[in-house]
Motif scaffolding. Structure first.
Motif, mmCIF file in Angstrom:
data_model
loop_
_atom_site.group_PDB
_atom_site.id
_atom_site.type_symbol
_atom_site.label_atom_id
_atom_site.label_comp_id
_atom_site.label_asym_id
_atom_site.label_seq_id
_atom_site.Cartn_x
_atom_site.Cartn_y
_atom_site.Cartn_z
ATOM 1 N N MET A 22 -0.782 -6.650 -0.864
ATOM 2 C CA MET A 22 -0.598 -7.052 -2.265
ATOM 3 C C MET A 22 -1.878 -7.618 -2.883
ATOM 4 N N LEU A 23 -2.716 -8.234 -2.056
ATOM 5 C CA LEU A 23 -3.943 -8.850 -2.577
ATOM 6 C C LEU A 23 -5.205 -8.222 -1.977
ATOM 7 N N LYS A 24 -5.071 -7.062 -1.377
ATOM 8 C CA LYS A 24 -6.223 -6.429 -0.732
ATOM 9 C C LYS A 24 -7.337 -6.185 -1.740
ATOM 10 N N GLY A 25 -8.543 -6.596 -1.380
ATOM 11 C CA GLY A 25 -9.701 -6.422 -2.249
ATOM 12 C C GLY A 25 -9.937 -7.566 -3.204
ATOM 13 N N LYS A 26 -9.022 -8.517 -3.283
ATOM 14 C CA LYS A 26 -9.184 -9.647 -4.205
ATOM 15 C C LYS A 26 -9.929 -10.785 -3.529
ATOM 16 N N LYS A 27 -10.682 -11.527 -4.334
ATOM 17 C CA LYS A 27 -11.443 -12.681 -3.870
ATOM 18 C C LYS A 27 -10.802 -13.944 -4.448
ATOM 19 N N GLY A 28 -10.510 -14.904 -3.570
ATOM 20 C CA GLY A 28 -9.833 -16.102 -4.026
ATOM 21 C C GLY A 28 -10.434 -17.383 -3.482
ATOM 22 N N LEU A 29 -10.293 -18.448 -4.255
ATOM 23 C CA LEU A 29 -10.767 -19.777 -3.883
ATOM 24 C C LEU A 29 -9.571 -20.717 -3.753
ATOM 25 N N VAL A 30 -9.528 -21.463 -2.663
ATOM 26 C CA VAL A 30 -8.478 -22.472 -2.449
ATOM 27 C C VAL A 30 -9.168 -23.823 -2.320
ATOM 28 N N VAL A 31 -8.898 -24.714 -3.248
ATOM 29 C CA VAL A 31 -9.527 -26.033 -3.267
ATOM 30 C C VAL A 31 -8.517 -27.087 -2.826
ATOM 31 N N GLY A 32 -8.859 -27.840 -1.775
ATOM 32 C CA GLY A 32 -8.019 -28.950 -1.385
ATOM 33 C C GLY A 32 -7.263 -28.791 -0.082
ATOM 34 N N VAL A 33 -7.801 -27.998 0.860
ATOM 35 C CA VAL A 33 -7.154 -27.881 2.170
ATOM 36 C C VAL A 33 -7.464 -29.149 2.975
ATOM 37 N N HIS B 182 -6.630 -14.249 -23.780
ATOM 38 C CA HIS B 182 -7.262 -13.066 -24.362
ATOM 39 C C HIS B 182 -8.290 -12.440 -23.427
ATOM 40 N N LYS B 183 -8.670 -13.174 -22.376
ATOM 41 C CA LYS B 183 -9.605 -12.636 -21.384
ATOM 42 C C LYS B 183 -8.882 -12.113 -20.155
ATOM 43 N N GLY B 184 -7.564 -12.106 -20.218
ATOM 44 C CA GLY B 184 -6.796 -11.625 -19.082
ATOM 45 C C GLY B 184 -6.713 -12.625 -17.944
ATOM 46 N N ILE B 185 -7.036 -13.887 -18.226
ATOM 47 C CA ILE B 185 -6.965 -14.939 -17.212
ATOM 48 C C ILE B 185 -5.660 -15.698 -17.396
ATOM 49 N N ARG B 186 -4.820 -15.641 -16.383
ATOM 50 C CA ARG B 186 -3.519 -16.305 -16.418
ATOM 51 C C ARG B 186 -3.623 -17.679 -15.762
ATOM 52 N N VAL B 187 -2.825 -18.626 -16.263
ATOM 53 C CA VAL B 187 -2.830 -19.988 -15.722
ATOM 54 C C VAL B 187 -1.387 -20.418 -15.491
ATOM 55 N N ASN B 188 -1.077 -20.777 -14.268
ATOM 56 C CA ASN B 188 0.293 -21.157 -13.923
ATOM 57 C C ASN B 188 0.311 -22.370 -13.011
ATOM 58 N N VAL C 189 -0.545 -14.786 -7.998
ATOM 59 C CA VAL C 189 -1.923 -14.328 -8.190
ATOM 60 C C VAL C 189 -2.042 -12.812 -8.073
ATOM 61 N N SER C 190 -0.949 -12.139 -7.771
ATOM 62 C CA SER C 190 -0.968 -10.685 -7.619
ATOM 63 C C SER C 190 -0.812 -9.989 -8.971
ATOM 64 N N ASP C 191 -1.068 -8.686 -8.978
ATOM 65 C CA ASP C 191 -0.909 -7.905 -10.200
ATOM 66 C C ASP C 191 0.555 -7.808 -10.620
ATOM 67 N N GLY C 192 1.452 -8.048 -9.684
ATOM 68 C CA GLY C 192 2.874 -8.003 -10.014
ATOM 69 C C GLY C 192 3.310 -9.089 -10.965
ATOM 70 N N ALA C 193 2.503 -10.149 -11.090
ATOM 71 C CA ALA C 193 2.815 -11.254 -11.998
ATOM 72 C C ALA C 193 1.916 -11.227 -13.230
ATOM 73 N N SER C 194 1.441 -10.054 -13.601
ATOM 74 C CA SER C 194 0.450 -9.938 -14.676
ATOM 75 C C SER C 194 0.951 -10.399 -16.044
#
Length: 252
Positions: free
Chosen positions: A1-12, A176-182, A230-235
Motif C-alpha cells: 500500500m505504501l511501496k515507494g513512499k518516503k515517510g518521517l516518524v517523529v517521536g519514537v 490546494h497543494k494536495g497535502i492532507r492533514v489529519n 497516509v495511503s492513496d486510498g485516503a486521498s
C-alpha cells in the motif's frame, strides 16, 4: 500500500510508543522511513527498532532545541529530495503543569507545552511543504481529552484542543497543494508518556468498561489506521480527527 513512499516518524521512544506502532505498519506496507527520537538517553531503545525497520535515517531530535528539527528535514532533502508523509507523535507538559490545575499553569509552562506539542507540528508542515511537490499527508496524534474535560489530563487537554484546531487550519491552507492533514485520536495505551498521568490505571479500566467494544486498543490498531490515512486510498480525507478507541468517544 505504501511501496515507494518516503515517510518521517517523529517521536519514537521505545517499542511501546504509538509512533513505533505506526512506523511498524508503514514499514510493513513498503514505505521507506526516517525516524527521530528525543535524545541520547532514548537512543539505546530506538536504534534497534530503527534497524529492524530498515530506516535510512534515524537521529535525535528535540523540537525545543533550535535547529534540530530543521536539520532532520535538511538530511531528508539531501538523501531523498522529497517526502510523502510525516507523523507527529510528540506531546509534553512539565510535571507541575500536568499534575496541577489548568488555571494554575504558569505562562512559561503553558508556552512550553504549546511549543513542543503544537507549534512543532506547524513547523513540521512548513518544512515538509517544499518536499511534498506531488502532495502528501501530515498526521498528528491527539486524544479525546482535547475535546472533553477529563480528570487528571490537566494541561494536555487545552494543548490537544489547540492541536486539533491547528489540524483543521493546516488542512485548509495546504489542501490546494494536495497535502492532507489529519489527526488520529487513540484510546489510552500504556506508553511511556502516559505513565506521567495520575491514576492512569483507573483511566484504562474506565475506558474498557465504557467503550462499546469493552476493550483497550493496541499499537496495531493505531498503526493500521495511520498506514491507511497516509495511503492513496485516503486521498479524499483531510482535516479529520479519526478516533480509534473502541467507540469510547461516541458514548454519552
Amino acid at each position: 500500500m505504501l511501496k515507494g513512499k518516503k515517510g518521517l516518524v517523529v517521536g519514537v521512544a521505545n517499542d511501546r510508543s504509538l509512533a513505533y506502532g505506526c512506523a511498524r505498519h508503514f514499514h510493513a506496507e513498503g514505505a521507506d522511513l526516517a525516524i527521530t527520537y528525543l535524545n541520547a538517553k532514548t537512543e539505546k531503545y530506538v536504534q534497534p527498532l530503527a534497524e529492524a525497520l530498515d530506516c535510512e535515517i534515524a537521529r535525535a531530535c528535540d523540537v525545543s532545541v533550535p535547529g534540530e528539527l530543521e536539520s532532520v528535514f535538511e538530511e531528508i532533502a539531501v538523501k531523498w529530495g522529497r517526502l510523502d508523509f510525516a507523523l507527529h507523535s510528540i506531546g509534553y507538559a512539565r510535571a507541575e503543569d500536568l499534575h496541577g490545575r489548568v488555571i494554575d499553569c504558569s505562562s512559561e509552562g503553558f508556552a512550553h507545552a504549546m511549543n513542543v506539542s503544537v507549534h512543532s507540528f506547524l513547523r513540521m508542515a512548513k518544512l515538509a511543504e517544499p518536499l511534498m511537490t506531488s502532495g502528501g499527508c501530515l498526521l498528528a496524534l491527539t486524544y479525546y481529552g482535547g475535546q472533553k474535560a477529563m480528570q487528571h489530563y490537566g494541561m494536555m487537554g487545552p494543548v490537544k484542543g489547540a492541536l486539533e484546531t491547528a489540524i483543521a487550519y493546516m488542512a485548509l491552507e495546504l489542501g490546494h497543494k494536495g497535502i492532507r492533514v489529519n489527526g488520529i485520536s487513540p484510546g489510552p495505551v500504556a506508553t511511556r508518556s502516559a505513565s506521567g498521568l495520575r491514576n492512569f490505571d483507573e483511566l484504562l479500566d474506565h475506558t474498557a468498561k465504557r467503550s462499546p467494544e469493552h476493550r483497550l486498543i493496541t499499537l496495531d490498531d493505531v498503526g493500521a489506521l495511520a498506514a491507511f490515512l497516509v495511503s492513496d486510498g485516503a486521498s479524499a480525507m483531510t482535516g479529520n480527527i479519526s478516533y480509534v478507541d473502541g467507540g469510547y468517544h461516541a458514548m454519552g
